[in-house]
Design an enzyme around this catalytic site. Structure first.
Site, PDB file in Angstrom:
ATOM      1  CG  ASN A  61     -38.150   1.929   2.806  1.00  0.00           C
ATOM      2  OD1 ASN A  61     -38.716   2.567   1.923  1.00  0.00           O
ATOM      3  ND2 ASN A  61     -37.743   2.476   3.953  1.00  0.00           N
ATOM      4  CD1 TRP A  62     -37.243  -0.767  -3.241  1.00  0.00           C
ATOM      5  CD2 TRP A  62     -38.067   0.035  -5.155  1.00  0.00           C
ATOM      6  NE1 TRP A  62     -37.415  -1.830  -4.095  1.00  0.00           N
ATOM      7  CE2 TRP A  62     -37.923  -1.365  -5.283  1.00  0.00           C
ATOM      8  CE3 TRP A  62     -38.580   0.750  -6.242  1.00  0.00           C
ATOM      9  CZ2 TRP A  62     -38.263  -2.064  -6.441  1.00  0.00           C
ATOM     10  CZ3 TRP A  62     -38.925   0.065  -7.409  1.00  0.00           C
ATOM     11  CH2 TRP A  62     -38.756  -1.325  -7.500  1.00  0.00           C
ATOM     12  CE  LYS A  63     -34.331   3.855   3.518  1.00  0.00           C
ATOM     13  NZ  LYS A  63     -33.386   4.251   4.555  1.00  0.00           N
TER      14      LYS A  63
ATOM     15  CG  HIS B  48     -38.684   4.377   7.759  1.00  0.00           C
ATOM     16  ND1 HIS B  48     -37.632   5.250   7.923  1.00  0.00           N
ATOM     17  CD2 HIS B  48     -38.158   3.214   7.315  1.00  0.00           C
ATOM     18  CE1 HIS B  48     -36.506   4.632   7.578  1.00  0.00           C
ATOM     19  NE2 HIS B  48     -36.799   3.397   7.203  1.00  0.00           N
TER      20      HIS B  48
ATOM     21  CD  GLU C  50     -34.883   7.049   6.120  1.00  0.00           C
ATOM     22  OE1 GLU C  50     -35.668   6.904   5.160  1.00  0.00           O
ATOM     23  OE2 GLU C  50     -33.814   6.415   6.212  1.00  0.00           O
TER      24      GLU C  50
ATOM     25  CD  GLU D  94     -36.106  -0.179   9.480  1.00  0.00           C
ATOM     26  OE1 GLU D  94     -35.622  -0.826   8.541  1.00  0.00           O
ATOM     27  OE2 GLU D  94     -36.570   0.968   9.356  1.00  0.00           O
TER      28      GLU D  94
ATOM     29  N   GLY E 120     -28.608   2.619   6.934  1.00  0.00           N
ATOM     30  CA  GLY E 120     -27.783   3.265   5.907  1.00  0.00           C
ATOM     31  C   GLY E 120     -26.347   3.524   6.317  1.00  0.00           C
TER      32      GLY E 120
ATOM     33  CB  SER F 284     -26.559  -1.794   7.550  1.00  0.00           C
ATOM     34  OG  SER F 284     -26.472  -0.377   7.523  1.00  0.00           O
TER      35      SER F 284
ATOM     36  N   GLY G 114     -31.025   0.102   1.314  1.00  0.00           N
ATOM     37  CA  GLY G 114     -30.035   0.166   0.232  1.00  0.00           C
ATOM     38  C   GLY G 114     -29.925  -1.102  -0.592  1.00  0.00           C
TER      39      GLY G 114
HETATM   40  C1  PEP Z   1     -34.452   1.314   6.190  1.00  0.00           C
HETATM   41  O1  PEP Z   1     -34.328   2.522   6.097  1.00  0.00           O
HETATM   42  O2  PEP Z   1     -35.581   0.824   6.397  1.00  0.00           O
HETATM   43  C2  PEP Z   1     -33.255   0.481   6.061  1.00  0.00           C
HETATM   44  C3  PEP Z   1     -33.239  -0.662   6.662  1.00  0.00           C
HETATM   45  O3  PEP Z   1     -32.222   0.995   5.302  1.00  0.00           O
HETATM   46  P1  PEP Z   1     -30.781   0.285   5.031  1.00  0.00           P
HETATM   47  O4  PEP Z   1     -31.035  -1.167   4.745  1.00  0.00           O
HETATM   48  O5  PEP Z   1     -30.231   1.032   3.872  1.00  0.00           O
HETATM   49  O6  PEP Z   1     -29.972   0.470   6.281  1.00  0.00           O
END
Ligand code: PEP
Length: 254
Positions: A13-15, A98, A100, A170, A176, A210, A232
């Site tokens: 997921n590049w956001k 998601h 976010e 998640e 993050g 993460s 990330g």
């Molecule tokens: C995400 O937002 O889907 C995610 C898993 O981010 P990260 O790996 O950066 O924690």
């Protein structure tokens, strides 16, 4: 369950990262790398880079995803993108719900359900994200929250259709932050998610939060964790490939 039904899946997921030029550069690096057999790999760049990504991924085994969509096919929805538009350019996966987007775009459980049904109807595989906040985690509400989110997301969807979907557990406090859930605990939550809706026993359920090359193997060794949704660490070829490599031992094991 067929041996392939829970084939490992690593999705990036590049956001809101990567211009078109940066997208092309990263995908050229990824596609030059021989991916381990038996694993599905998906990337979800931002909307503006999807056409370029589709061109770069043409003829490769890497799947293309979007980070959200509107449930309608067309209409007066300023700023939205429909499943028809995504499918037309080669997108076959879509991240829905998601945390976010739930937090900043007011995405509701009912809205996620509408999007899941629409994605399925338009030939897109939904990757449905569920997870508890830090406060909910501390109060011991994790299981209740994620089971409620999962049941709502798949309400009134036939088990065979549910089995075609992907869920990503998640924990919001792990996204993050560099913190990961304890693998055994994440596995227990995912087992609850799996048991909460008919069809999910055959579906892939990922962990996200993460996940990186140095912790992915411990997570992927768990019985119910079929892969990862990676934020990330999906932004650089080296770190994304490290997660993919960590998933390799699981290929063929389910
Ligand atoms: C995400 O937002 O889907 C995610 C898993 O981010 P990260 O790996 O950066 O924690």
């Amino acid at each position: 369950m067929s041996a392939d039904a829970r084939r490992p899946l690593i999705a990036g997921n590049w956001k809101m990262h990567k211009t078109i030029a940066e997208t092309r550069a990263l995908l050229r690096e990824l596609r030059a790398y021989p991916l381990p057999a038996g694993i599905d790999v998906v990337v979800a760049p931002p909307f503006t880079a999807l056409v370029a990504a589709s061109e770069e991924l043409h003829g490769t085994a890497i799947g293309l995803g979007a980070q959200t969509m509107h449930e309608g096919e067309h209409g007066a929805y300023t700023g939205e993108i429909s499943p028809l538009m995504l499918h037309e350019i080669g997108v076959r996966w879509v991240i829905l719900g998601h945390s976010e987007r739930r937090a900043t775009c007011n995405e509701s459980d009912a809205g996620v359900n509408r999007k899941v049904r629409s994605a399925l109807a338009h030939g897109l595989t939904p990757i449905v994200a569920v997870g508890e906040s830090e406060g909910e985690h501390r109060r011991g509400e994790t299981h209740a929250i994620v089971v409620a989110q999962t049941r709502a997301a798949f309400a009134n969807i036939e088990p065979d259709e549910v089995a075609r979907c992907v869920v990503a557990y998640e924990p919001i406090w792990a996204i993050g932050t560099g913190l990961i859930d304890d693998p055994a605990n994440a596995n227990a939550v995912i087992a609850e998610i799996r048991a909460s809706v008919a069809g999910l026993e055959r579906a892939r359920i990922l962990y996200g939060g993460s996940m990186k090359g140095d912790n992915a193997a411990a997570l992927m060794a768990q019985s119910d964790i079929d892969g990862g949704l990676i934020g990330g660490a999906s932004l650089k070829a080296e770190s994304f490939l490290a997660v993919i490599e960590a998933a390799a031992p699981r290929a063929g094991a389910t």
